[in-house]
Design a protein around this motif. Structure first.
Motif, PDB file in Angstrom:
ATOM      1  N   VAL A  50       0.862  -1.102  -0.117  1.00 32.65           N
ATOM      2  CA  VAL A  50       0.017   0.091   0.086  1.00 32.65           C
ATOM      3  C   VAL A  50       0.906   1.316  -0.086  1.00 32.65           C
ATOM      4  CG1 VAL A  50      -1.480   1.575   1.414  1.00 32.65           C
ATOM      5  CG2 VAL A  50      -1.966  -0.852   1.214  1.00 32.65           C
ATOM      6  N   ALA A  51       1.925   1.287   0.893  1.00 31.10           N
ATOM      7  CA  ALA A  51       2.668   2.576   1.062  1.00 31.10           C
ATOM      8  C   ALA A  51       3.703   2.801  -0.425  1.00 31.10           C
ATOM      9  CB  ALA A  51       3.901   2.034   2.110  1.00 31.10           C
ATOM     10  N   SER A  52       3.749   1.755  -0.931  1.00 35.83           N
ATOM     11  CA  SER A  52       4.433   1.763  -2.157  1.00 35.83           C
ATOM     12  C   SER A  52       3.472   2.469  -3.349  1.00 35.83           C
ATOM     13  CB  SER A  52       5.137   0.521  -2.701  1.00 35.83           C
ATOM     14  OG  SER A  52       6.071   0.541  -3.990  1.00 35.83           O
ATOM     15  N   ASP A  53       2.477   1.827  -3.246  1.00 35.92           N
ATOM     16  CA  ASP A  53       1.564   1.964  -4.293  1.00 35.92           C
ATOM     17  C   ASP A  53       0.953   3.497  -4.578  1.00 35.92           C
ATOM     18  OD1 ASP A  53      -0.646   1.132  -6.409  1.00 35.92           O
ATOM     19  OD2 ASP A  53      -1.910   2.218  -5.083  1.00 35.92           O
ATOM     20  N   CYS A  54       0.986   4.081  -3.028  1.00 34.54           N
ATOM     21  CA  CYS A  54       0.440   5.395  -3.193  1.00 34.54           C
ATOM     22  C   CYS A  54       1.725   6.248  -2.826  1.00 34.54           C
ATOM     23  CB  CYS A  54      -0.599   5.885  -2.029  1.00 34.54           C
ATOM     24  SG  CYS A  54       0.162   5.596  -0.178  1.00 34.54           S
ATOM     25  N   ASN A  55       2.857   5.973  -2.788  1.00 34.18           N
ATOM     26  CA  ASN A  55       4.134   6.493  -2.549  1.00 34.18           C
ATOM     27  C   ASN A  55       4.158   7.450  -1.108  1.00 34.18           C
ATOM     28  OD1 ASN A  55       6.808   7.300  -2.932  1.00 34.18           O
ATOM     29  ND2 ASN A  55       6.206   9.084  -4.070  1.00 34.18           N
TER      30      ASN A  55
END
Length: 489
Positions: A92-97
């Motif tokens: 999730v963190a990577s997807d929304c940066n």
């Protein structure tokens, strides 16, 4: 009120007269909000307007204080389940940066953050307004890959105004929040207390129907928000626990259809109860509600559009690239329009889910929900299932939700799910997975007899599977993805 930052300012100024409480009696205070703001303003974090913060959301007071402080700084909050796996959180963190994460009472920088070029440089931080991004809510993934839904402050405030209006919330109401704050249904119970100045009690334990029923009584709850699985589990034990529900005036429901059997069971125990059957999706929060006075007259309906939202049932003509509104009782896809509709998915390439049909100007959009509906001659809407869930069995169109609604009226049934599958000839068939109140051979046989007596053979599922327990997602919805995988093995 122009943004959710105003909620923070009201708590800080001690002009908020509502209450947010834990089961142990801890309450949200101005000092907790100040502490959360100081935590986020650490120079080493380098947070600025528009940055994303992942919040491992436990149902506790300080988690809410951190969210409020984040909105005050113009950050976008990305709530995830408190006990989610590290791999899921990182995805999730990577997807929304996201730039930072709040967990275990602290805020830490994320190594996955990729530096972003700011198009506009400010001398002083910009004012938080309604068009700023407030939330990125990730869907549960029960019907596909989780997608990040972007909601502005104005999207959220519009939903708050509409829902508190039709639920008839007052400052005297006390809400029990059973759902996790990572689930928008749970988060909005908190926002109701801040927006309407009522009281919300956070249920900070794993869901246990006996403990939850006792919490209802002990905390003098007037509003109980549930999902269908919770409603069935609670009412099954209510006559055993015998809680004092004399103050309980309303039950609200989301995440699926509340069966006639469950509604009647609640009404038998608590005759004065208002039960709000509702339909919504995270992409627009809420779309329909049925006036509780009409629950029996319009059984099976999710009512009419909520205040401030338009809803239509269209069929799309791909050749003409045009949309035709269907006639009464004709099935088509539900489209909704209003200022609660999401901005977009964070990943523009996200597949599945709802889609936005753009109009002539920025906010002139329809949200294609992907859900099938019909409308009767009085304008009441009926959910028929997801368009991709439509089952064509031996030439007949079977709508899973219609079948589930009927099966759930059987007194032997605790929970049912109808899904599409393939037979040995690779023809499409319907499979019914049933969790009985008592999973004995005698009950199984009685259920099969009941099904033959109550359902036309052409529309009956070809296979019946009995489950000890139908697995639920973290949000207490049926885990259809897991069931589908099990059917394919």
């Amino acid at each position: 009120m122009f943004s959710l930052a105003d909620l923070f300012d009201k708590v800080l100024a001690k002009s908020w007269h509502g209450s947010l409480e834990s089961l142990t009696g801890e309450k949200l205070t101005a000092s907790q909000c100040e502490e959360a703001l100081d935590l986020l303003k650490q120079e080493s974090l380098g947070l600025s307007n528009g940055d994303r913060i992942v919040v491992r959301a436990h149902n506790d007071i300080f988690t809410v204080a951190v969210m409020l402080a984040a909105w005050r700084l113009g950050l976008a909050v990305v709530p995830v389940k408190g006990d989610a796996s590290e791999a899921a959180v990182q995805s999730v963190a990577s997807d929304c940066n996201a730039k930072v994460i709040f967990k275990d009472g602290d805020v830490v920088s994320l190594e996955t953050y990729r530096s972003e070029q700011k198009r506009i440089e400010f001398c002083v931080p910009p004012r938080v307004t309604g068009v700023d991004l407030a939330l990125i809510i990730y869907t549960s993934g029960s019907t596909g890959r989780p997608k990040g839904i972007m909601l502005t402050h104005q999207n959220v405030l519009t939903s708050l105004e509409s829902i508190t209006q039709y639920l008839r919330l007052t400052e005297q109401d006390r809400i029990l929040c059973l759902s996790p704050l990572s689930f928008d249904y749970g988060l909005y119970q908190v926002l109701f207390a801040l927006y309407k100045e009522c009281t919300t009690v956070l249920y900070d334990k794993s869901f246990n129907p006996i403990h939850a029923l006792k919490a209802l009584s002990e905390n003098k709850i007037t509003i109980l928000p549930i999902v269908p699985a919770m409603g069935a589990a609670l009412v099954k034990l209510v006559s055993l626990v015998k809680p004092d529900l004399s103050l309980l005036k309303s039950i609200t429901n989301t995440g699926g259809h509340l069966s006639e059997y469950v509604i009647r069971a609640w009404k038998e125990y608590c005759s004065q109860l208002n039960i709000f059957s509702m339909y919504g999706l995270t992409e627009c929060k809420r779309a329909m509600y049925l006036e509780p006075e009409l629950w029996e007259e319009k059984m099976g309906s999710v009512g009419k559009p909520i205040p401030g939202l338009d809803a239509r049932i269209f069929q799309y003509d791909s050749d003409a690239d045009s949309y035709r509104e269907v006639a009464e009782n004709e099935v088509g896809e539900l489209y909704v329009r209003g200022s609660a509709v999401m901005q977009a998915y964070y990943d523009p390439n996200a597949q599945g889910g709802a889609t936005i049909v753009h109009g002539l100007y920025r906010d002139d959009n329809w949200l294609a929900t992907g859900d099938l509906f019909s409308r009767d001659n009085e304008g009441f809407y009926y959910f028929k299932g997801r368009s991709k869930d439509l089952i064509k069995q031996a030439g007949f169109c079977l709508f899973p939700k219609d079948l589930e609604n009927l099966i759930d009226t059987c007194p032997l049934v605790h929970l049912s799910v109808v899904m599409g599958s393939k037979d040995k000839f690779q023809s499409e068939i319907a499979v019914c997975v049933v969790e009985l109140n008592e999973n004995t051979q005698d009950s199984q046989q009685k259920f099969k007899v009941w099904l033959k007596e109550n359902l036309d053979a052409d529309y009956a599922p070809r296979e019946i599977k009995f489950a000890e327990t139908i697995q639920l997602t973290a949000n207490s919805k049926v885990d259809r993805k897991l069931l589908q995988q099990e059917l394919q093995t």
